[in-house]
Scaffold this active site. Sequence first.
Site, PDB file in Angstrom:
ATOM      1  N   SER A  17      24.089 -25.023  29.903  1.00 15.86           N
ATOM      2  CA  SER A  17      23.213 -24.779  30.781  1.00 15.86           C
ATOM      3  C   SER A  17      22.363 -26.271  30.798  1.00 15.86           C
ATOM      4  O   SER A  17      22.011 -26.998  30.159  1.00 15.86           O
ATOM      5  CB  SER A  17      22.168 -24.562  29.583  1.00 15.86           C
ATOM      6  OG  SER A  17      21.228 -24.209  30.012  1.00 15.86           O
ATOM      7  N   HIS A  42      25.608 -23.463  34.514  1.00 21.88           N
ATOM      8  CA  HIS A  42      24.283 -22.410  33.587  1.00 21.88           C
ATOM      9  C   HIS A  42      23.057 -22.375  34.407  1.00 21.88           C
ATOM     10  O   HIS A  42      22.323 -23.403  33.780  1.00 21.88           O
ATOM     11  CB  HIS A  42      24.617 -22.108  32.506  1.00 21.88           C
ATOM     12  CG  HIS A  42      24.022 -21.031  32.207  1.00 21.88           C
ATOM     13  ND1 HIS A  42      24.521 -19.662  31.864  1.00 21.88           N
ATOM     14  CD2 HIS A  42      23.335 -20.213  31.053  1.00 21.88           C
ATOM     15  CE1 HIS A  42      23.382 -18.510  31.255  1.00 21.88           C
ATOM     16  NE2 HIS A  42      22.524 -19.164  31.445  1.00 21.88           N
ATOM     17  N   ASP A  44      19.090 -21.545  33.642  1.00 23.15           N
ATOM     18  CA  ASP A  44      18.183 -20.758  32.589  1.00 23.15           C
ATOM     19  C   ASP A  44      17.164 -20.314  33.746  1.00 23.15           C
ATOM     20  O   ASP A  44      16.219 -21.704  33.184  1.00 23.15           O
ATOM     21  CB  ASP A  44      17.944 -20.784  31.626  1.00 23.15           C
ATOM     22  CG  ASP A  44      19.189 -21.103  30.681  1.00 23.15           C
ATOM     23  OD1 ASP A  44      19.756 -21.566  29.633  1.00 23.15           O
ATOM     24  OD2 ASP A  44      19.881 -19.758  30.392  1.00 23.15           O
ATOM     25  N   MET A  46      13.550 -19.093  34.123  1.00 17.79           N
ATOM     26  CA  MET A  46      12.872 -18.271  33.751  1.00 17.79           C
ATOM     27  C   MET A  46      11.692 -18.545  34.168  1.00 17.79           C
ATOM     28  O   MET A  46      10.859 -19.457  35.215  1.00 17.79           O
ATOM     29  CB  MET A  46      12.022 -19.263  32.085  1.00 17.79           C
ATOM     30  CG  MET A  46      13.368 -19.264  31.505  1.00 17.79           C
ATOM     31  SD  MET A  46      13.467 -20.213  30.033  1.00 17.79           S
ATOM     32  CE  MET A  46      14.947 -20.451  29.161  1.00 17.79           C
ATOM     33  N   HIS A  75      20.830 -17.242  35.516  1.00 13.21           N
ATOM     34  CA  HIS A  75      20.432 -16.449  33.621  1.00 13.21           C
ATOM     35  C   HIS A  75      19.378 -15.837  34.433  1.00 13.21           C
ATOM     36  O   HIS A  75      18.193 -17.194  34.346  1.00 13.21           O
ATOM     37  CB  HIS A  75      21.224 -16.805  33.100  1.00 13.21           C
ATOM     38  CG  HIS A  75      20.202 -16.392  31.655  1.00 13.21           C
ATOM     39  ND1 HIS A  75      20.242 -16.609  30.775  1.00 13.21           N
ATOM     40  CD2 HIS A  75      19.788 -14.724  32.354  1.00 13.21           C
ATOM     41  CE1 HIS A  75      19.954 -15.899  29.536  1.00 13.21           C
ATOM     42  NE2 HIS A  75      19.927 -14.551  30.706  1.00 13.21           N
ATOM     43  N   MET A  77      15.994 -14.769  33.594  1.00 11.60           N
ATOM     44  CA  MET A  77      14.655 -14.581  32.494  1.00 11.60           C
ATOM     45  C   MET A  77      13.659 -14.088  33.894  1.00 11.60           C
ATOM     46  O   MET A  77      12.686 -15.021  33.278  1.00 11.60           O
ATOM     47  CB  MET A  77      15.094 -15.422  31.533  1.00 11.60           C
ATOM     48  CG  MET A  77      16.566 -15.551  30.818  1.00 11.60           C
ATOM     49  SD  MET A  77      16.621 -17.188  29.719  1.00 11.60           S
ATOM     50  CE  MET A  77      17.088 -18.288  30.684  1.00 11.60           C
ATOM     51  N   MET A 146      22.898 -12.801  24.611  1.00  5.38           N
ATOM     52  CA  MET A 146      21.900 -13.694  23.985  1.00  5.38           C
ATOM     53  C   MET A 146      22.049 -13.688  22.219  1.00  5.38           C
ATOM     54  O   MET A 146      21.897 -12.884  21.134  1.00  5.38           O
ATOM     55  CB  MET A 146      19.909 -12.852  24.296  1.00  5.38           C
ATOM     56  CG  MET A 146      20.025 -13.449  26.021  1.00  5.38           C
ATOM     57  SD  MET A 146      20.692 -14.703  26.704  1.00  5.38           S
ATOM     58  CE  MET A 146      19.618 -16.236  25.946  1.00  5.38           C
ATOM     59  N   ASP A 184      24.869 -17.160  24.743  1.00  6.40           N
ATOM     60  CA  ASP A 184      24.457 -17.557  25.415  1.00  6.40           C
ATOM     61  C   ASP A 184      23.112 -17.740  24.340  1.00  6.40           C
ATOM     62  O   ASP A 184      22.090 -17.397  23.899  1.00  6.40           O
ATOM     63  CB  ASP A 184      23.881 -17.334  26.217  1.00  6.40           C
ATOM     64  CG  ASP A 184      22.380 -18.601  27.207  1.00  6.40           C
ATOM     65  OD1 ASP A 184      21.836 -18.028  28.248  1.00  6.40           O
ATOM     66  OD2 ASP A 184      22.350 -19.237  26.760  1.00  6.40           O
ATOM     67  N   GLY A 186      22.242 -21.764  21.150  1.00 11.06           N
ATOM     68  CA  GLY A 186      22.203 -21.895  19.669  1.00 11.06           C
ATOM     69  C   GLY A 186      24.388 -22.099  19.659  1.00 11.06           C
ATOM     70  O   GLY A 186      24.428 -22.391  18.224  1.00 11.06           O
TER      71      GLY A 186
HETATM   72  C1  DX5 Z   1      17.677 -19.391  26.646  1.00  7.24           C
HETATM   73  C2  DX5 Z   1      18.340 -20.634  27.246  1.00  7.24           C
HETATM   74  C3  DX5 Z   1      19.109 -21.321  26.156  1.00  7.24           C
HETATM   75  C4  DX5 Z   1      20.265 -21.619  26.982  1.00  7.24           C
HETATM   76  C5  DX5 Z   1      21.377 -22.723  25.808  1.00  7.24           C
HETATM   77  O1  DX5 Z   1      16.587 -18.696  27.318  1.00  7.24           O
HETATM   78  O2  DX5 Z   1      18.997 -19.727  27.906  1.00  7.24           O
HETATM   79  O3  DX5 Z   1      20.134 -20.019  25.513  1.00  7.24           O
HETATM   80  O4  DX5 Z   1      20.914 -21.485  27.786  1.00  7.24           O
HETATM   81  O5  DX5 Z   1      20.070 -23.661  24.822  1.00  7.24           O
HETATM   82  P1  DX5 Z   1      20.845 -23.855  23.769  1.00  7.24           P
HETATM   83  O6  DX5 Z   1      22.590 -24.160  23.592  1.00  7.24           O
HETATM   84  O7  DX5 Z   1      20.219 -24.949  23.761  1.00  7.24           O
HETATM   85  O8  DX5 Z   1      20.937 -22.784  22.556  1.00  7.24           O
HETATM   86 ZN    ZN Z   2      20.656 -19.120  29.273  1.00 10.29          ZN
END
Ligand code: DX5
Ligand code: ZN
Length: 230
Positions: A17, A42, A44, A46, A75, A77, A146, A184, A186
């Site tokens: 990501s 990936h 993200d 937002m 992705h 969001m 998630m 996705d 952690g």
């Molecule tokens: C949350 C993001 C994160 C990201 C991954 O909204 O979608 O989950 O992609 O972040 P890490 O891999 O650092 O948890």
């Molecule tokens: Zn994501």
Amino acid sequence: MNLEPSRPTRRVRIAPSILSADFARLAEEVQAIEAAGADYVHFDVMDGHFVPNITIGPGVIKALRKHTRLPFDVHLMIAPVDPFVSAFVDAGADILTVHSEAGPHLHRTLQLVRSHKIKAGVSLNPATSADAIAAVIAEVDLVLVMSVNPGFGGQQFIESQIEKVKTIRGLIDASGRSVDLEVDGGVTAENAGRLIAAGADVLVAGTATFNGGRGQYAANIGRLRAAALA
Ligand code: DX5
Ligand code: ZN
């Protein structure tokens, strides 16, 4: 004698990501993760409304399209989704994933994404149960679970989501369709093996990929992949 039908060997993919990348050098960063063995980029996206953070829009994705051949795993969001689908398609998205919680007409939104001849994904927040997407399994090419509450990278993995991965793998296998299962949030080398064993195919990794700087990307991705396949 093991009478269990052998599970088809699914190809494990790593999707860094860019949320955790150096935003001042994104073109170099996507080239660096491609060279380091990433399978997808990936993104993200937002909007500060659906999630409490604002990141990038279609313009950044469009600018990066010519810098790598990797599939763009976008992705969203954001809410609403429908007014922005064509902009992300035009920007070069190969997979466009929308949240099941982002609006009242998920089926229509997925049909809209697929009408643009790209892959459609559906994502579920940690509090959303697997049955929320049972009725749209036939409309998607990917389900994104998630494993953190969306909005930020570097958060703690939510263990309860592993059971959801198993449930969704069951839904996908029962449908007889080849739908990817992506996780996705952690994701690290410590939980990657359990996620693949639970039925995941694609692991999003922000912090776990970009940790330690560019010289570490190949080792980080290699460690994740090795742990996933262990
Ligand atoms: C949350 C993001 C994160 C990201 C991954 O909204 O979608 O989950 O992609 O972040 P890490 O891999 O650092 O948890
Ligand atoms: Zn994501």
